[in-house]
Enzyme design. Structure first.
Site, PDB file in Angstrom:
ATOM      1  N   GLY A  39       0.801  -1.225   0.000  1.00 44.97           N
ATOM      2  CA  GLY A  39       0.000   0.000   0.000  1.00 44.97           C
ATOM      3  C   GLY A  39       0.831   1.271   0.000  1.00 44.97           C
ATOM      4  O   GLY A  39       2.001   1.284  -0.408  1.00 44.97           O
ATOM      5  N   LYS A  50      11.239   7.333   5.089  1.00 43.37           N
ATOM      6  CA  LYS A  50      12.224   7.129   6.170  1.00 43.37           C
ATOM      7  C   LYS A  50      13.593   6.753   5.602  1.00 43.37           C
ATOM      8  O   LYS A  50      14.630   7.103   6.178  1.00 43.37           O
ATOM      9  CB  LYS A  50      11.743   6.046   7.152  1.00 43.37           C
ATOM     10  CG  LYS A  50      11.039   6.612   8.362  1.00 43.37           C
ATOM     11  CD  LYS A  50       9.603   7.016   8.160  1.00 43.37           C
ATOM     12  CE  LYS A  50       9.325   8.405   7.869  1.00 43.37           C
ATOM     13  NZ  LYS A  50       7.887   8.705   7.698  1.00 43.37           N
ATOM     14  N   ALA A 113     -11.076  -3.897  -7.037  1.00 45.64           N
ATOM     15  CA  ALA A 113     -12.238  -4.677  -6.604  1.00 45.64           C
ATOM     16  C   ALA A 113     -13.327  -3.749  -6.094  1.00 45.64           C
ATOM     17  O   ALA A 113     -13.054  -2.623  -5.665  1.00 45.64           O
ATOM     18  CB  ALA A 113     -11.816  -5.645  -5.500  1.00 45.64           C
ATOM     19  N   GLY A 178       1.410  22.971   4.357  1.00 42.29           N
ATOM     20  CA  GLY A 178       0.936  22.026   5.375  1.00 42.29           C
ATOM     21  C   GLY A 178       2.098  21.548   6.215  1.00 42.29           C
ATOM     22  O   GLY A 178       3.067  20.984   5.692  1.00 42.29           O
ATOM     23  N   GLU A 201       1.662  27.156   6.928  1.00 42.32           N
ATOM     24  CA  GLU A 201       0.723  26.407   7.773  1.00 42.32           C
ATOM     25  C   GLU A 201      -0.406  27.330   8.220  1.00 42.32           C
ATOM     26  O   GLU A 201      -0.161  28.413   8.750  1.00 42.32           O
ATOM     27  CB  GLU A 201       1.474  25.825   8.986  1.00 42.32           C
ATOM     28  CG  GLU A 201       0.599  25.246  10.071  1.00 42.32           C
ATOM     29  CD  GLU A 201      -0.356  24.163   9.597  1.00 42.32           C
ATOM     30  OE1 GLU A 201       0.088  23.209   8.938  1.00 42.32           O
ATOM     31  OE2 GLU A 201      -1.577  24.280   9.880  1.00 42.32           O
ATOM     32  N   GLY A 268      -3.403  16.810   4.043  1.00 46.98           N
ATOM     33  CA  GLY A 268      -4.393  15.828   4.489  1.00 46.98           C
ATOM     34  C   GLY A 268      -4.757  14.849   3.375  1.00 46.98           C
ATOM     35  O   GLY A 268      -4.159  14.871   2.298  1.00 46.98           O
ATOM     36  N   HIS A 441      21.592   3.885  32.455  1.00 45.51           N
ATOM     37  CA  HIS A 441      22.351   5.122  32.273  1.00 45.51           C
ATOM     38  C   HIS A 441      23.588   4.826  31.456  1.00 45.51           C
ATOM     39  O   HIS A 441      24.246   3.816  31.708  1.00 45.51           O
ATOM     40  CB  HIS A 441      22.759   5.689  33.640  1.00 45.51           C
ATOM     41  CG  HIS A 441      23.607   6.908  33.536  1.00 45.51           C
ATOM     42  ND1 HIS A 441      23.083   8.131  33.179  1.00 45.51           N
ATOM     43  CD2 HIS A 441      24.951   7.091  33.715  1.00 45.51           C
ATOM     44  CE1 HIS A 441      24.060   9.029  33.155  1.00 45.51           C
ATOM     45  NE2 HIS A 441      25.197   8.415  33.484  1.00 45.51           N
TER      46      HIS A 441
HETATM   47  P1  FAD Z   1      -2.952   2.041   2.209  1.00 43.72           P
HETATM   48  O1  FAD Z   1      -1.579   1.865   2.693  1.00 43.72           O
HETATM   49  O2  FAD Z   1      -3.291   3.279   1.480  1.00 43.72           O
HETATM   50  O3  FAD Z   1      -3.327   0.783   1.352  1.00 43.72           O
HETATM   51  C1  FAD Z   1      -4.513   0.707   0.629  1.00 43.72           C
HETATM   52  C2  FAD Z   1      -4.306  -0.236  -0.523  1.00 43.72           C
HETATM   53  O4  FAD Z   1      -5.568  -0.480  -1.139  1.00 43.72           O
HETATM   54  C3  FAD Z   1      -3.405   0.333  -1.616  1.00 43.72           C
HETATM   55  O5  FAD Z   1      -2.394  -0.599  -1.900  1.00 43.72           O
HETATM   56  C4  FAD Z   1      -4.329   0.524  -2.807  1.00 43.72           C
HETATM   57  O6  FAD Z   1      -3.676   0.278  -4.042  1.00 43.72           O
HETATM   58  C5  FAD Z   1      -5.386  -0.534  -2.541  1.00 43.72           C
HETATM   59  N1  FAD Z   1      -6.696  -0.264  -3.136  1.00 43.72           N
HETATM   60  C6  FAD Z   1      -7.418   0.886  -3.051  1.00 43.72           C
HETATM   61  N2  FAD Z   1      -8.607   0.732  -3.667  1.00 43.72           N
HETATM   62  C7  FAD Z   1      -8.633  -0.539  -4.149  1.00 43.72           C
HETATM   63  C8  FAD Z   1      -9.593  -1.305  -4.871  1.00 43.72           C
HETATM   64  N3  FAD Z   1     -10.766  -0.785  -5.229  1.00 43.72           N
HETATM   65  N4  FAD Z   1      -9.277  -2.574  -5.194  1.00 43.72           N
HETATM   66  C9  FAD Z   1      -8.081  -3.125  -4.849  1.00 43.72           C
HETATM   67  N5  FAD Z   1      -7.141  -2.434  -4.176  1.00 43.72           N
HETATM   68  C10 FAD Z   1      -7.411  -1.172  -3.813  1.00 43.72           C
HETATM   69  N6  FAD Z   1       2.238   6.332   8.747  1.00 43.72           N
HETATM   70  C11 FAD Z   1       2.945   5.935   9.810  1.00 43.72           C
HETATM   71  O7  FAD Z   1       2.401   5.265  10.694  1.00 43.72           O
HETATM   72  N7  FAD Z   1       4.273   6.239   9.945  1.00 43.72           N
HETATM   73  C12 FAD Z   1       4.934   6.968   9.007  1.00 43.72           C
HETATM   74  O8  FAD Z   1       6.126   7.228   9.155  1.00 43.72           O
HETATM   75  C13 FAD Z   1       4.204   7.407   7.874  1.00 43.72           C
HETATM   76  N8  FAD Z   1       4.817   8.111   6.913  1.00 43.72           N
HETATM   77  C14 FAD Z   1       4.115   8.507   5.820  1.00 43.72           C
HETATM   78  C15 FAD Z   1       4.773   9.237   4.844  1.00 43.72           C
HETATM   79  C16 FAD Z   1       4.096   9.672   3.726  1.00 43.72           C
HETATM   80  C17 FAD Z   1       4.835  10.464   2.664  1.00 43.72           C
HETATM   81  C18 FAD Z   1       2.699   9.358   3.584  1.00 43.72           C
HETATM   82  C19 FAD Z   1       1.960   9.835   2.357  1.00 43.72           C
HETATM   83  C20 FAD Z   1       2.043   8.626   4.541  1.00 43.72           C
HETATM   84  C21 FAD Z   1       2.741   8.185   5.669  1.00 43.72           C
HETATM   85  N9  FAD Z   1       2.113   7.445   6.670  1.00 43.72           N
HETATM   86  C22 FAD Z   1       2.830   7.060   7.773  1.00 43.72           C
HETATM   87  C23 FAD Z   1       0.683   7.063   6.588  1.00 43.72           C
HETATM   88  C24 FAD Z   1       0.537   5.597   6.157  1.00 43.72           C
HETATM   89  O9  FAD Z   1       1.154   5.413   4.902  1.00 43.72           O
HETATM   90  C25 FAD Z   1      -0.923   5.207   6.088  1.00 43.72           C
HETATM   91  O10 FAD Z   1      -1.546   5.514   7.315  1.00 43.72           O
HETATM   92  C26 FAD Z   1      -1.089   3.716   5.827  1.00 43.72           C
HETATM   93  O11 FAD Z   1      -0.491   3.353   4.606  1.00 43.72           O
HETATM   94  C27 FAD Z   1      -2.574   3.338   5.805  1.00 43.72           C
HETATM   95  O12 FAD Z   1      -2.696   1.979   5.554  1.00 43.72           O
HETATM   96  P2  FAD Z   1      -4.009   1.368   4.864  1.00 43.72           P
HETATM   97  O13 FAD Z   1      -3.785  -0.097   4.813  1.00 43.72           O
HETATM   98  O14 FAD Z   1      -5.211   1.884   5.519  1.00 43.72           O
HETATM   99  O15 FAD Z   1      -4.043   1.982   3.390  1.00 43.72           O
END
Ligand code: FAD
Length: 479
Positions: A39, A50, A113, A178, A201, A268, A441
């Site tokens: 994802g 990171k 899906a 932001g 911001e 956001g 420590h």
């Molecule tokens: P996602 O990771 O968004 O996964 C959703 C998946 O669903 C995707 O692979 C997508 O392709 C798939 N999908 C969507 N719709 C469909 C469909 N209809 N059919 C099939 N597949 C589909 N969070 C942290 O905790 N620590 C961090 O350091 C951090 N750093 C970040 C840095 C950046 C630059 C960004 C943008 C975000 C960061 N985040 C971080 C946030 C984190 O990436 C998300 O909170 C996390 O990925 C959410 O997970 P999720 O499984 O809900 O969704």
């Protein structure tokens, strides 16, 4: 038609962890992913960012080498190599998740899906024209960057974090719109590589969802590195001519325009719900996010939702935990209720900012009578030894019982302390108990103990006036 115990739509940290937990519990699982598993987090979020930030650390160390008595002549800092390294890290981790899923017997189905009307007692998922039946569905489709009126993303000059992760030449001038975690992490990265960075911001501090003391110190620190931080400032417009953007903003001091080679929009996220057929399926949403209960169940029996698409707390580890809870609930297990206030939150610029639990203001708003304690890293042996003394730890506690309500951290690599802070929150420890715990420590962890003791004026390594020493505060708890 193929039939499963659980169909999971989306293979990010929420979805793939749910799939692995389901397989552990001997449930049959189909995982639908339209792109690469892992994802946003593994491919375009937590992990590549990171990896780049690690390069920024090395850049800053080399740039300051003379401070350590090390002579380095004419160092070069190649952001392109950092990007190449970050993509390799991504590939390694995505490959690892693919292997885990395969070994666990999870069927990964590639394609977009959506929900469809299912037979009685089951649900149907359609992917690339084929239908699949499942007793339960977990929606884990995540979210993507929210568009900002006035700043249309073109992927070349006006960027989301997705394009920013691939920028190979540091922009001479960059505007980051932001100051949440994504914004300040890129500001730190580009400034480390020599860009002249301006952060815009709307709210009063950087990292505005954190305790304001953290945001204020981060702003001072960034300004000390020649970044410009415009808080309480509204974006009016972005106009691009050739490779240069003119960013117009307005604030207390009026309207001004800033030119930049790169503008990052980091304000956001919007949930991925549009093509899921939610309305026809009867799944309720609130401002686009899927509404869930404590067990991650949506308004439709048998359909669950987890992760960013629920908008609860948009962090990878929260998505993972929600996934485990959803699956264990499906399996009939008794599951704990996730307390979103007690989830660790981490921002990885330097100095890092981390927190667990209530901010001071949040605790007061929730009805607590609070006491606070702070411990500066300038007073900590380990911090002085490694030459990173900027920052402090703040503990927020319930005045009558001493229960720790929140821990707030700012400092170099200070998020390594979040593990302890999380355990303190989970175990509902008091400041006296944290003060009891002997901390090795010299380690950074001593700052948590000292900040907890400081809530009762009992921190050891903070100089106090003699009059205070001889007249201890009333009500200081004893061991
Ligand atoms: P996602 O990771 O968004 O996964 C959703 C998946 O669903 C995707 O692979 C997508 O392709 C798939 N999908 C969507 N719709 C469909 C469909 N209809 N059919 C099939 N597949 C589909 N969070 C942290 O905790 N620590 C961090 O350091 C951090 N750093 C970040 C840095 C950046 C630059 C960004 C943008 C975000 C960061 N985040 C971080 C946030 C984190 O990436 C998300 O909170 C996390 O990925 C959410 O997970 P999720 O499984 O809900 O969704």
């Amino acid at each position: 038609m193929a039939s499963y115990d659980i169909a999971i739509i989306g293979g990010g940290p929420g979805g793939y962890v749910a799939a692995l937990r389901a397989a552990q519990l001997n449930l049959s699982v189909a995982l639908f992913e339209r792109d690469r598993v892992g994802g946003l987090c593994l491919n375009w979020g937590c992990i590549p960012s990171k990896a780049l930030l690690r390069n920024a650390d090395v850049v800053n160390l080399v740039r300051d080498a003379s401070k350590w008595g090390i002579g380095v002549s004419n160092p070069t800092f190649d952001l392109g190599s950092a990007v190449d390294r970050s993509r390799k890290v991504v590939d390694q981790l995505v490959g690892g998740v693919e292997t885990l899923l395969k070994d666990a017997g999870v069927e990964t189905i590639h394609g977009a899906a959506s929900l469809a009307a299912g037979a009685r007692g089951s649900h149907s998922v359609v992917c690339e024209g084929k239908s699949y039946e499942a007793k339960h569905v977990i929606i884990a489709t995540g979210a993507s960057t929210r568009a900002l009126p006035g700043a249309p993303v073109d992927g070349k000059v006006v960027l989301t974090s997705h394009e920013a992760l691939l920028v190979r030449t540091p922009p001479k001038r960059a505007v980051v719109i932001g100051a949440g975690p994504v914004g300040v992490e890129f500001a730190h990265l580009w400034a480390s590589y020599g860009s002249q960075v301006t952060i815009v911001e709307l709210l009063e501090t950087l990292v505005p969802l954190e305790d304001p003391e953290m945001g204020r110190l981060l702003k001072r620190s960034f300004e000390g590195r020649r970044m410009t931080c415009l808080v309480k400032t509204r974006l009016e417009s972005v106009e691009v001519h050739g490779r240069i953007a003119t960013v117009t903003v307005s604030g207390d001091e009026g309207t001004r325009s800033i030119e930049a080679e790169a503008v990052l929009v980091a304000v956001g996220f919007v949930p991925h719900t549009q093509s899921l057929n939610l309305e026809a399926s009867g799944v309720a949403t609130d401002r686009g996010f899927i509404v869930i209960d404590d067990h991650m169940q949506t308004s439709v029996a048998g359909i669950y939702a987890i992760g960013d698409v629920t908008g609860k707390l948009m962090l990878a580890h929260v998505a993972m935990e929600q996934g485990v809870i959803a699956v264990e609930h499906i399996a009939g297990q008794t599951v704990p209720v996730l307390d979103y206030v007690q989830m660790p939150r981490a921002t990885f610029c330097q100095p890092q900012v981390g927190s667990v639990g209530y901010t001071e203001q949040g605790a007061k708003a929730a009805g607590y009578r609070v006491k606070t304690g702070r411990f500066p890293l300038t007073a900590l042996g380990k911090a002085i030894a490694v030459g990173e003394t900027e920052g402090f730890v703040k503990v927020v506690a319930d005045e009558p019982t001493g229960q720790v309500l929140g821990i707030h951290l700012i400092g170099h690599d200070i998020n390594d302390l979040l593990g302890e802070a999380t355990m303190i929150a989970l175990l509902e420890a008091t400041t006296v108990e944290v003060g009891f715990a002997v901390h090795a420590h010299p380690t950074l962890t001593e700052a948590i103990k000292e900040a907890a003791l400081a809530t009762d004026g009992a921190a050891i390594h903070i100089a106090r006036r003699k009059s205070l020493k001889t007249a201890p505060q009333q009500g200081v708890p004893t061991r």
